[in-house]
Design a protein around this motif. Sequence first.
Motif, PDB file in Angstrom:
ATOM      1  N   PRO A   1    -153.385 -12.458  53.717  1.00 13.48           N
ATOM      2  CA  PRO A   1    -153.369 -13.369  54.931  1.00 13.48           C
ATOM      3  C   PRO A   1    -154.858 -13.761  55.583  1.00 13.48           C
ATOM      4  CG  PRO A   1    -153.177 -10.764  55.518  1.00 13.48           C
ATOM      5  CD  PRO A   1    -153.151 -11.115  53.874  1.00 13.48           C
ATOM      6  N   VAL A   2    -156.025 -13.033  54.835  1.00 11.36           N
ATOM      7  CA  VAL A   2    -157.259 -13.453  55.454  1.00 11.36           C
ATOM      8  C   VAL A   2    -157.983 -14.035  54.241  1.00 11.36           C
ATOM      9  CG1 VAL A   2    -157.361 -11.614  57.291  1.00 11.36           C
ATOM     10  CG2 VAL A   2    -158.028 -10.928  54.929  1.00 11.36           C
ATOM     11  N   THR A   3    -157.607 -14.616  53.251  1.00 11.93           N
ATOM     12  CA  THR A   3    -158.106 -15.226  51.968  1.00 11.93           C
ATOM     13  C   THR A   3    -159.178 -14.335  51.609  1.00 11.93           C
ATOM     14  OG1 THR A   3    -159.652 -16.472  53.435  1.00 11.93           O
ATOM     15  CG2 THR A   3    -157.442 -17.542  52.790  1.00 11.93           C
ATOM     16  N   ALA A   4    -159.106 -13.147  51.433  1.00 14.37           N
ATOM     17  CA  ALA A   4    -160.255 -12.117  50.760  1.00 14.37           C
ATOM     18  C   ALA A   4    -160.279 -12.058  49.099  1.00 14.37           C
ATOM     19  CB  ALA A   4    -159.949 -10.785  51.303  1.00 14.37           C
ATOM     20  N   ILE A   5    -159.047 -12.813  48.624  1.00 14.08           N
ATOM     21  CA  ILE A   5    -158.916 -12.813  47.318  1.00 14.08           C
ATOM     22  C   ILE A   5    -159.037 -14.073  46.455  1.00 14.08           C
ATOM     23  CG2 ILE A   5    -157.412 -11.796  45.204  1.00 14.08           C
ATOM     24  CD1 ILE A   5    -156.435  -9.920  47.108  1.00 14.08           C
ATOM     25  N   SER A   6    -159.772 -14.131  45.652  1.00 17.26           N
ATOM     26  CA  SER A   6    -159.798 -15.401  44.864  1.00 17.26           C
ATOM     27  C   SER A   6    -159.690 -15.370  43.545  1.00 17.26           C
ATOM     28  CB  SER A   6    -161.125 -16.377  45.242  1.00 17.26           C
ATOM     29  OG  SER A   6    -162.238 -15.597  44.882  1.00 17.26           O
TER      30      SER A   6
ATOM     31  N   ASP B   1    -163.087  -9.877  48.166  1.00 17.14           N
ATOM     32  CA  ASP B   1    -164.012  -9.797  49.246  1.00 17.14           C
ATOM     33  C   ASP B   1    -164.051  -8.795  50.174  1.00 17.14           C
ATOM     34  OD1 ASP B   1    -166.161 -10.099  51.080  1.00 17.14           O
ATOM     35  OD2 ASP B   1    -166.044 -12.150  51.057  1.00 17.14           O
ATOM     36  N   ASN B   2    -164.503  -7.542  50.002  1.00 21.16           N
ATOM     37  CA  ASN B   2    -164.163  -6.368  51.010  1.00 21.16           C
ATOM     38  C   ASN B   2    -164.684  -6.493  52.489  1.00 21.16           C
ATOM     39  OD1 ASN B   2    -164.548  -4.672  48.029  1.00 21.16           O
ATOM     40  ND2 ASN B   2    -162.891  -4.172  49.625  1.00 21.16           N
ATOM     41  N   GLU B   3    -165.632  -7.604  52.610  1.00 20.80           N
ATOM     42  CA  GLU B   3    -166.094  -7.990  53.946  1.00 20.80           C
ATOM     43  C   GLU B   3    -165.031  -8.712  54.647  1.00 20.80           C
ATOM     44  OE1 GLU B   3    -168.978  -7.271  55.510  1.00 20.80           O
ATOM     45  OE2 GLU B   3    -169.330  -5.956  53.422  1.00 20.80           O
ATOM     46  N   LYS B   4    -164.266  -9.451  54.034  1.00 21.66           N
ATOM     47  CA  LYS B   4    -163.112 -10.097  54.604  1.00 21.66           C
ATOM     48  C   LYS B   4    -161.881  -9.433  54.756  1.00 21.66           C
ATOM     49  CE  LYS B   4    -164.095 -14.917  53.557  1.00 21.66           C
ATOM     50  NZ  LYS B   4    -163.618 -16.142  52.637  1.00 21.66           N
ATOM     51  N   CYS B   5    -161.462  -8.529  53.739  1.00 19.52           N
ATOM     52  CA  CYS B   5    -160.452  -7.397  53.811  1.00 19.52           C
ATOM     53  C   CYS B   5    -160.318  -6.791  54.785  1.00 19.52           C
ATOM     54  CB  CYS B   5    -160.685  -6.610  52.207  1.00 19.52           C
ATOM     55  SG  CYS B   5    -159.096  -5.714  51.967  1.00 19.52           S
ATOM     56  N   VAL B   6    -158.874  -6.745  55.354  1.00 17.41           N
ATOM     57  CA  VAL B   6    -158.568  -5.746  56.623  1.00 17.41           C
ATOM     58  C   VAL B   6    -157.656  -4.576  55.885  1.00 17.41           C
ATOM     59  CG1 VAL B   6    -158.826  -7.814  58.194  1.00 17.41           C
ATOM     60  CG2 VAL B   6    -156.473  -7.361  57.020  1.00 17.41           C
TER      61      VAL B   6
END
Length: 253
Positions: A241-246, A197-202
């Motif tokens: 660290p931001v749970t951007a990958i599932s 999720d690139n919206e969450k990704c930092v």
Amino acid sequence: MITIKKPVGKIISSISEKLGVSYEEVEKKLTGSFLPVEKNLYVESSKCIRCNLCFEECPVSAIKKPSVKNPAEIIPENCVKCEICAKTCPVSAINVLEGKAELKGDTVIYELNEVPVAHRKIRLKEHCIDMDSCIKCGICEKFCPTDAITVERKNSIDINLNLCMGCTACEKVCPKKSIKVENEMGKIDFKKSIFLDNEKCVDCMVCSEICPVSAITYENGKMVVSKPVCIFCGKCEKNCPVTAISIENVMEK
């Protein structure tokens, strides 16, 4: 399924002693209802045919190369639990076990289950033997899993190609390198999908740095997952660290 029950107090004392930390500190870590699920792989040595396929296909050098005397062996500190070795083994000599620990009152209940593995297909393309160099020692016959080889020691050898599965065990154990096997390996069915999720990704790059097969890269201002390269080991998902990958299991239709 195997179920093991142990008193919490004994487990805490053991962990405390081995880690050199206080009983109270360990106890705080075990206050949740469930402990993490743990996956382990092991080689059933009596089944190993020394074909080397697990060693050759492992993407992280987590398999100790087998020999005539010794079966393949998993190197735990290198293993990322991708299951490629288990899916590749032509004789199901590598097992996947999943353990789950549950805390109930003053007892830890540990359940151990064998995980079903979808095996890739292996097909024989060509089998060649140099009769001039072959010494008819019978080692190839010993490790052939389909009884495709019949040897009369120091006299004759016969290969039944209708029985040969193309595992290459005979080639790998031949002391004179008299046998050459060409096979065709099917694709690995992971039955999993990965989503970033690139919206969450930092853009912290942790996933890219930790990926054992370099399946995650930074391109055109965002993190990108190469799904054909990904081995679904889960290291990126666990360390983001931001749970951007599932990573999820794919339901069969």
